[in-house]
Design a protein around this motif. Sequence first.
Motif, short mmCIF file in Angstrom:
data_model
loop_
_atom_site.label_atom_id
_atom_site.label_comp_id
_atom_site.label_asym_id
_atom_site.label_seq_id
_atom_site.Cartn_x
_atom_site.Cartn_y
_atom_site.Cartn_z
N ALA A 1 1.06 -12.12 4.81
CA ALA A 1 2.51 -12.10 4.32
C ALA A 1 2.65 -12.85 3.10
N ALA A 2 3.75 -12.21 2.59
CA ALA A 2 3.91 -12.71 0.99
C ALA A 2 4.11 -14.16 0.65
N HIS A 3 4.97 -14.85 1.79
CA HIS A 3 5.06 -16.17 1.56
C HIS A 3 3.70 -16.85 1.83
N GLU A 4 2.76 -16.37 2.45
CA GLU A 4 1.63 -17.18 2.51
C GLU A 4 0.55 -17.02 1.49
N VAL A 5 0.85 -16.09 0.50
CA VAL A 5 -0.28 -15.69 -0.64
C VAL A 5 -0.02 -16.77 -1.51
N MET A 6 -1.24 -17.35 -2.01
CA MET A 6 -1.56 -18.23 -3.02
C MET A 6 -2.40 -18.03 -4.09
N PRO A 7 -2.16 -18.39 -5.34
CA PRO A 7 -3.16 -17.71 -6.50
C PRO A 7 -4.62 -17.80 -6.15
N LYS A 8 -5.06 -18.66 -5.33
CA LYS A 8 -6.50 -18.58 -4.77
C LYS A 8 -6.93 -17.53 -4.00
N ASP A 9 -5.82 -16.96 -3.39
CA ASP A 9 -6.00 -15.80 -2.47
C ASP A 9 -6.24 -14.24 -3.50
N LEU A 10 -5.36 -14.43 -4.44
CA LEU A 10 -5.48 -13.33 -5.44
C LEU A 10 -6.59 -13.62 -5.98
N LEU A 11 -7.25 -14.67 -6.49
CA LEU A 11 -8.62 -15.04 -7.34
C LEU A 11 -9.84 -14.52 -6.44
N GLU A 12 -9.57 -14.81 -5.16
CA GLU A 12 -10.66 -14.34 -4.27
C GLU A 12 -10.93 -12.75 -3.94
N ALA A 13 -9.94 -12.18 -3.91
CA ALA A 13 -9.76 -10.77 -3.45
C ALA A 13 -10.36 -9.92 -4.72
N SER A 14 -11.13 -8.88 -4.33
CA SER A 14 -11.56 -7.82 -5.26
C SER A 14 -10.53 -6.91 -5.72
N GLY A 15 -9.64 -6.56 -5.10
CA GLY A 15 -8.41 -5.63 -5.22
C GLY A 15 -7.06 -5.97 -4.27
N TYR A 16 -6.12 -5.20 -4.47
CA TYR A 16 -4.69 -5.50 -3.92
C TYR A 16 -3.86 -4.44 -3.48
N LEU A 17 -3.53 -4.50 -2.64
CA LEU A 17 -2.34 -3.63 -2.17
C LEU A 17 -0.87 -4.29 -1.61
N PHE A 18 -0.06 -3.95 -2.22
CA PHE A 18 1.14 -4.77 -2.38
C PHE A 18 2.18 -3.72 -1.56
N VAL A 19 2.60 -4.25 -0.41
CA VAL A 19 3.43 -3.59 0.35
C VAL A 19 4.85 -4.27 0.67
N CYS A 20 5.97 -3.53 0.33
CA CYS A 20 7.26 -4.21 0.38
C CYS A 20 8.42 -3.39 0.49
N PRO A 21 9.29 -3.52 1.01
CA PRO A 21 10.70 -2.79 1.05
C PRO A 21 11.46 -2.98 -0.23
N GLU A 22 12.10 -2.00 -0.71
CA GLU A 22 13.22 -2.00 -1.84
C GLU A 22 14.44 -2.55 -1.12
N ASN A 23 14.95 -3.64 -1.82
CA ASN A 23 16.36 -4.09 -1.43
C ASN A 23 17.28 -4.19 -2.67
N LEU A 24 18.49 -3.33 -2.37
CA LEU A 24 19.39 -3.32 -3.47
C LEU A 24 18.59 -2.94 -4.86
N ALA A 25 17.84 -1.87 -4.77
CA ALA A 25 16.97 -1.16 -5.88
C ALA A 25 16.12 -1.97 -6.52
N THR A 26 15.47 -3.12 -5.70
CA THR A 26 14.58 -3.98 -6.39
C THR A 26 13.43 -4.28 -5.21
N MET A 27 12.62 -5.02 -5.66
CA MET A 27 11.49 -5.29 -4.67
C MET A 27 12.41 -6.48 -3.75
N SER A 28 11.83 -6.84 -2.42
CA SER A 28 12.43 -7.81 -1.99
C SER A 28 12.22 -9.31 -2.66
#
Length: 161
Positions: free
Chosen positions: A36-63
Motif C-alpha cells: 500500500a502506498a502509505h507503507e512504501v519507503m525509499p528503501k522499497d523503491l531502491l530494492e525493486a527492479s521495476g515498478y507498477l503504480f496503481v491508484c485512483p484518480e480523485n478530482l482529476a489528480t492522483m489520490s
Amino acid sequence: MTDPTLLIAWHSRTGASEAMARAAANGAGDAARLLAAHEVMPKDLLEASGYLFVCPENLATMSGMMKEMFDRCYYPVLGRIEGRAFATIISAGSDGEGAQAQTDRIAQGWRLKRVADRIIVNMQAQTPEEILAQKTVPDDRLAECEALGEAMAEGLRMGVF
C-alpha cells in the motif's frame, strides 16, 4: 544475485485500484512485492527492479495518499533508480488523464522507463453516490491487469528492461 522484484505500489478508496493491484501481483507471482502506498519507503523503491503504480484518480489528480508516497520518497531515491521499468494502472470515474499525467511527470523526473501501455479503467462513476460506492472491476479488465503483472515480471526476469 537476487531475483528481480516488481514493486506494486497502490492506493484505493473504493476497492477498484486495490483489486487491480492484486490482479497484477497475481500475474507477477513470486516477483511481486505488493505494498500500500502509505507503507512504501525509499528503501522499497531502491530494492525493486521495476515498478507498477496503481491508484485512483480523485478530482482529476492522483489520490492524495499516492501523491504523499511520491512526495516522501522522491528526493531520497532521485538519481538512484534511473532507467528502471515502470507502468501504471489508473481507476477513473471519467478519463483518468490527470492522474496519469502526474504519474508520468514524476516518472520522468526519476528517469524511469515506461515498458507497457498505461491501463486506465473508467468506472463511469459520476454522481456522489456512485463515486463513493465500493467498485467491482470487470473481469476482463482484471485479466488485463494480471497480464501486465505477468509481462512485467517476465521482462524483469529476462533482463529485457
